[in-house]
Write a protein that holds these residues in place. Structure first.
Motif, PDB file in Angstrom:
ATOM      1  N   PRO A  89       6.019  -4.988  -3.523  1.00 14.01           N
ATOM      2  CA  PRO A  89       4.936  -5.630  -4.282  1.00 14.01           C
ATOM      3  C   PRO A  89       5.150  -5.523  -5.789  1.00 14.01           C
ATOM      4  O   PRO A  89       5.695  -4.528  -6.291  1.00 14.01           O
ATOM      5  CB  PRO A  89       3.697  -4.836  -3.860  1.00 14.01           C
ATOM      6  N   VAL A 299      -3.838  -2.396   5.429  1.00 13.26           N
ATOM      7  CA  VAL A 299      -3.807  -2.207   3.977  1.00 13.26           C
ATOM      8  C   VAL A 299      -4.106  -3.552   3.306  1.00 13.26           C
ATOM      9  O   VAL A 299      -3.472  -4.566   3.624  1.00 13.26           O
ATOM     10  CB  VAL A 299      -2.426  -1.679   3.527  1.00 13.26           C
ATOM     11  N   PRO A 300      -5.064  -3.605   2.379  1.00 14.64           N
ATOM     12  CA  PRO A 300      -5.459  -4.891   1.762  1.00 14.64           C
ATOM     13  C   PRO A 300      -4.557  -5.293   0.603  1.00 14.64           C
ATOM     14  O   PRO A 300      -4.976  -5.375  -0.553  1.00 14.64           O
ATOM     15  CB  PRO A 300      -6.890  -4.599   1.297  1.00 14.64           C
ATOM     16  N   TRP A 301      -3.311  -5.590   0.915  1.00 17.15           N
ATOM     17  CA  TRP A 301      -2.352  -5.945  -0.131  1.00 17.15           C
ATOM     18  C   TRP A 301      -2.809  -7.181  -0.898  1.00 17.15           C
ATOM     19  O   TRP A 301      -3.316  -8.142  -0.313  1.00 17.15           O
ATOM     20  CB  TRP A 301      -0.985  -6.230   0.472  1.00 17.15           C
ATOM     21  N   THR A 302      -2.608  -7.147  -2.211  1.00 18.11           N
ATOM     22  CA  THR A 302      -2.928  -8.317  -3.033  1.00 18.11           C
ATOM     23  C   THR A 302      -2.142  -9.538  -2.558  1.00 18.11           C
ATOM     24  O   THR A 302      -2.673 -10.651  -2.498  1.00 18.11           O
ATOM     25  CB  THR A 302      -2.609  -8.030  -4.513  1.00 18.11           C
ATOM     26  N   PRO A 304      -0.732 -11.041   0.609  1.00 17.60           N
ATOM     27  CA  PRO A 304      -0.823 -10.833   2.062  1.00 17.60           C
ATOM     28  C   PRO A 304       0.514 -10.910   2.783  1.00 17.60           C
ATOM     29  O   PRO A 304       0.633 -10.436   3.913  1.00 17.60           O
ATOM     30  CB  PRO A 304      -1.771 -11.957   2.517  1.00 17.60           C
ATOM     31  N   GLU A 382      -3.166   1.804  -4.013  1.00 21.59           N
ATOM     32  CA  GLU A 382      -4.333   1.095  -4.543  1.00 21.59           C
ATOM     33  C   GLU A 382      -3.935   0.132  -5.663  1.00 21.59           C
ATOM     34  O   GLU A 382      -4.546  -0.928  -5.841  1.00 21.59           O
ATOM     35  CB  GLU A 382      -5.347   2.120  -5.070  1.00 21.59           C
ATOM     36  N   ALA A 385      -2.873  -2.743  -3.711  1.00 21.75           N
ATOM     37  CA  ALA A 385      -3.790  -3.083  -2.623  1.00 21.75           C
ATOM     38  C   ALA A 385      -5.180  -2.562  -2.962  1.00 21.75           C
ATOM     39  O   ALA A 385      -5.638  -1.569  -2.401  1.00 21.75           O
ATOM     40  CB  ALA A 385      -3.294  -2.489  -1.303  1.00 21.75           C
ATOM     41  N   PHE A 388      -7.832  -0.107  -0.944  1.00 21.83           N
ATOM     42  CA  PHE A 388      -7.167   0.757   0.038  1.00 21.83           C
ATOM     43  C   PHE A 388      -7.924   2.066   0.226  1.00 21.83           C
ATOM     44  O   PHE A 388      -8.118   2.530   1.364  1.00 21.83           O
ATOM     45  CB  PHE A 388      -5.732   1.042  -0.410  1.00 21.83           C
TER      46      PHE A 388
END
Length: 484
Positions: A89, A299-302, A304, A382, A385, A388
């Motif tokens: 990322p 995990v809420p990755w910026t 996706p 974080e 993501a 997170f």
């Protein structure tokens, strides 16, 4: 009466050695300090019930190309081979992703696509030559000299500051730095570059595979084969002094193989002083501090697209990754450390309850560090993501000092079996054409501190067993002899 062999340590190398010896007709006993078999390939519910975390290694790039595992039978383990080998990322732009498909990777790297292809293509299309060259000790003449020469030339190119001019854009630069940082050594360096090229050759060919259900599946498959061939495994038996190890009468036929730090061999009587000096001079490197998370969702990755890759390198730009690794090499830490993360549950729903996930992550730290990595890792995840932290249900950390206590072979928390340098690629742990053999009769080294070094491929164990069988039977067995 059948000849006997004892193997100390039940990691993948110890078990590989044990399986080979049992198939060769030895009565084999494996002695393991932990409560379960596996060493560096264990899986456990470290956080909450139903969340299955890999205690040590998680993804195994070298497994599918390993001559040992190919002979043993890759079908015995349910391998998951991701479309994306690893992701990196970046802030304010899409992540760089190393897809297993080299053409897809090249397309995503835009201006640097052609340069990435030129770097990797001669290696990933000749993976057998790469594995042959890197998968033994370097004093041996390679069977594929052209591939070996290409590999060496690229390692020299990328392992110096000249290599920084290879790529024009930050994406390819970061993608390279993230994989080079696996070596846990100063950047740039020839050793780290060689490690990166080896990993990239696999990333764009066989892929970075991992077993369904966790790394424990590897140990269980090997242990099952060992028992099927008459071997036994004693767990909960920590060996700190070989002079007190009850491993049977020390007749000429008995063998002792050590999937441990080579230093354990020095507790035997009659160790020549020159060998003892050489082993004591073998250096260990920086360490790893690890944290496992139980999450209530992915995990809420910026970006996706990062969810397509189980392995994620977190560290930002190439300059940031290099600063982080060089700080560790100097005995300090960066505020934004390089983090190697694995999210296996995105492809393996057996690893967590429905809808939940696990995240495995470590950062590099100075040897013997007592730093709890939880907050540093959380902040770095974080960063790429946001949100997170709110997904965390529970976590479990292991400092470098705790890792050594857990596994004394990880000296100072070094998970690579010794400092990853060019000199120690030749001296591992001694300079010899047969580094698995010790001067003590019947005693052999079978750990990642011997060639070809770290990774879940079983080859140090196989080479130690092969050397032992050659020395004691007068004929050098092949994998086909035992598994064919």
């Amino acid at each position: 009466m059948a000849r006997r062999a004892t193997v100390v340590g039940s990691g993948p190398n110890g078990l590989a050695a044990a399986v080979a010896l049992a198939r060769a007709g030895y009565q084999v006993r494996v002695v393991e300090a932990g409560p379960t078999v596996g060493g560096g390939v264990r899986t456990s519910d470290l956080t909450l019930p139903g969340f299955h975390h890999d205690v040590c290694s998680a993804v195994h790039p070298a497994a599918l190309s390993s001559p040992f595992f190919r002979a043993f039978g890759l079908h015995r383990i349910d391998w998951i081979v991701p479309e994306a080998s690893f992701a990196h990322p970046l802030e304010d732009r899409p992540a760089a992703i190393a897809w297993r498909d080299l053409d897809r990777t090249v397309a995503g790297l835009d201006v640097d696509g052609g340069r990435w292809r030129a770097l990797v293509r001669p290696l990933n299309t000749h993976l057998d030559g790469v594995v042959d060259f890197t998968g033994h000790q370097l004093l041996r003449m390679p069977r594929h000299p052209v591939t070996a020469a290409r590999f060496g030339a690229r390692a020299l190119q990328m392992g110096t500051r000249i290599g920084r001019g290879t790529f024009r854009d930050a994406a390819a630069d970061a993608l390279w730095a993230g994989v080079a940082a696996h070596a846990n050594s100063p950047l740039p360096s020839v050793a780290a570059s060689a490690s990166a090229l080896y990993l990239l050759a696999h990333a764009h060919s066989t892929g970075w595979a991992f077993p369904r259900g966790g790394a424990q599946s590897i140990a269980d498959a090997l242990a099952d084969d060992l028992r099927a061939n008459g071997g036994v495994i004693d767990v909960g038996h920590r060996v700190t002094d070989l002079s007190n190890l009850d491993w049977g009468d020390a007749d000429a036929g008995d063998l002792l193989l050590l999937d441990t730090s080579p230093r354990l061999a020095l507790t035997l009587p009659g160790v020549p002083s020159s060998y003892a000096r050489a082993v004591r001079g073998y250096r260990y490197g920086p360490a790893a501090a690890k944290v496992d998370f139980a999450l209530d969702g992915p995990v809420p990755w910026t970006d996706p697209d990062v969810l397509a890759s189980p392995t994620v390198h977190l560290g930002g730009t190439r300059a940031e990754v290099e600063a982080s690794e060089n700080a560790v090499a100097a005995g300090t830490m960066s505020d934004r450390p390089y983090v190697l993360a694995v999210q296996p549950s995105i492809l393996d729903d057996s690893r967590a309850p429905a809808g939940a996930h696990v995240l495995w992550a470590y950062l590099h730290v100075p040897a013997g560090s007592t730093l709890d990595p939880t907050e540093l890792v959380t902040r770095q995840v974080e960063r790429f993501a946001p949100g997170f932290r709110d997904r965390i249900l529970a976590s479990h950390a292991m400092t470098a000092a705790e890792r050594q206590a857990y596994n004394p072979a990880d000296v100072g928390g070094d998970i690579l079996g010794g400092a990853f340098t060019f000199a120690q690629a030749v001296r591992r742990p001694v300079v010899s054409r047969t580094p698995w053999r010790t001067p003590m009769r019947g005693v052999y080294l079978a750990s990642a501190s011997t060639p070809p070094g770290p990774g879940v491929h079983g080859m140090p164990g196989w080479y130690a067993a092969q050397q032992a069988l050659t020395d004691n039977a007068g004929v050098q067995p092949t994998l086909d002899d035992l598994f064919g």
